[in-house]
Design a protein around this motif. Structure first.
Motif, PDB file in Angstrom:
ATOM      1  N   SER A  18       0.819  -1.219   0.000  1.00  0.00           N
ATOM      2  CA  SER A  18       0.000   0.000   0.000  1.00  0.00           C
ATOM      3  C   SER A  18       0.849   1.263   0.000  1.00  0.00           C
ATOM      4  CB  SER A  18      -0.925  -0.001   1.220  1.00  0.00           C
ATOM      5  OG  SER A  18      -1.761  -1.134   1.207  1.00  0.00           O
ATOM      6  N   LYS A  36       3.530   4.126  -1.742  1.00  0.00           N
ATOM      7  CA  LYS A  36       3.634   4.851  -3.010  1.00  0.00           C
ATOM      8  C   LYS A  36       4.849   4.404  -3.805  1.00  0.00           C
ATOM      9  CE  LYS A  36       1.246   9.154  -2.182  1.00  0.00           C
ATOM     10  NZ  LYS A  36       1.330  10.603  -2.191  1.00  0.00           N
ATOM     11  N   ASP A  76      -0.116   5.174  -0.097  1.00  0.00           N
ATOM     12  CA  ASP A  76      -0.959   5.541  -1.226  1.00  0.00           C
ATOM     13  C   ASP A  76      -2.383   5.275  -0.730  1.00  0.00           C
ATOM     14  OD1 ASP A  76      -2.708   5.230  -3.464  1.00  0.00           O
ATOM     15  OD2 ASP A  76      -0.963   4.945  -4.765  1.00  0.00           O
ATOM     16  N   GLU A 115      -5.402   5.305  -1.853  1.00  0.00           N
ATOM     17  CA  GLU A 115      -6.296   4.452  -2.646  1.00  0.00           C
ATOM     18  C   GLU A 115      -5.881   2.986  -2.558  1.00  0.00           C
ATOM     19  OE1 GLU A 115      -7.107   5.809  -6.624  1.00  0.00           O
ATOM     20  OE2 GLU A 115      -7.226   7.888  -5.937  1.00  0.00           O
ATOM     21  N   LYS A 116      -4.590   2.714  -2.703  1.00  0.00           N
ATOM     22  CA  LYS A 116      -4.099   1.334  -2.570  1.00  0.00           C
ATOM     23  C   LYS A 116      -4.388   0.804  -1.176  1.00  0.00           C
ATOM     24  CE  LYS A 116       0.090   1.433  -5.441  1.00  0.00           C
ATOM     25  NZ  LYS A 116       1.552   1.297  -5.330  1.00  0.00           N
ATOM     26  N   TYR A 151      -6.723   1.683   1.015  1.00  0.00           N
ATOM     27  CA  TYR A 151      -8.138   1.391   1.214  1.00  0.00           C
ATOM     28  C   TYR A 151      -8.530   0.106   0.483  1.00  0.00           C
ATOM     29  CZ  TYR A 151     -13.174   1.860   1.470  1.00  0.00           C
ATOM     30  OH  TYR A 151     -14.503   1.620   1.703  1.00  0.00           O
ATOM     31  N   TYR A 152      -8.104  -0.020  -0.758  1.00  0.00           N
ATOM     32  CA  TYR A 152      -8.403  -1.214  -1.546  1.00  0.00           C
ATOM     33  C   TYR A 152      -7.889  -2.465  -0.828  1.00  0.00           C
ATOM     34  CZ  TYR A 152      -8.205  -4.708  -5.217  1.00  0.00           C
ATOM     35  OH  TYR A 152      -8.351  -5.877  -5.929  1.00  0.00           O
ATOM     36  N   TYR A 191     -10.657  -0.278   7.546  1.00  0.00           N
ATOM     37  CA  TYR A 191     -11.205   0.543   6.481  1.00  0.00           C
ATOM     38  C   TYR A 191     -12.364   1.410   6.937  1.00  0.00           C
ATOM     39  CZ  TYR A 191     -14.669  -3.177   5.338  1.00  0.00           C
ATOM     40  OH  TYR A 191     -15.667  -4.113   5.364  1.00  0.00           O
TER      41      TYR A 191
END
Length: 117
Positions: free
Chosen positions: A75, A77, A97, A99-100, A102-103, A114
């Motif tokens: 997760s 960057k 990162d 977005e990564k 959370y995914y 989350y």
């Protein structure tokens, strides 16, 4: 053995009975949540230091920090820490990162993470 091998042997190995594994993981998840709360308070921050320094910063044991670094590694960057070979004095960096992160939290079904603000 490397730190990661020691962590994985402890967390996934056969040395602990089910009760002790549950205690280990419940304690780990509570510490993990606390670290994420601090990181997500300012998701643009870049945290650097040795594994030992980060364990001290987040008030945890080196093996728990090793597990955390293993979990967050995908997760980050555009880079990964050398988790397979890192030792206590290895310099690492945490620059998430969002977005990564959370995914990956959703994919891991880590609702305790989350759902953090």
């Amino acid at each position: 053995m490397t730190l990661l091998e020691n962590w994985r042997n402890l967390a996934y190995g056969d040395g602990l009975d089910n009760k002790k594994k549950d205690q280990l993981w419940n304690g780990y998840f509570a510490i993990e949540k606390g670290i994420y709360e601090k990181l997500l308070a300012d998701p643009t921050q870049v945290v650097t230091g040795t594994v030992r320094e980060l364990a001290e910063k987040y008030e945890t044991e080196i093996l728990i920090m090793t597990g955390f670094l293993d979990g967050i590694n995908e997760s980050l960057k555009d880079y990964e820490n050398p988790i397979d070979t890192m030792e206590e004095d290895t310099e690492v960096k945490i620059e998430i990162d969002p977005e990564k992160l959370y995914y990956n939290m959703v994919a891991a079904k880590a609702d305790w993470l989350y759902n953090l603000p």
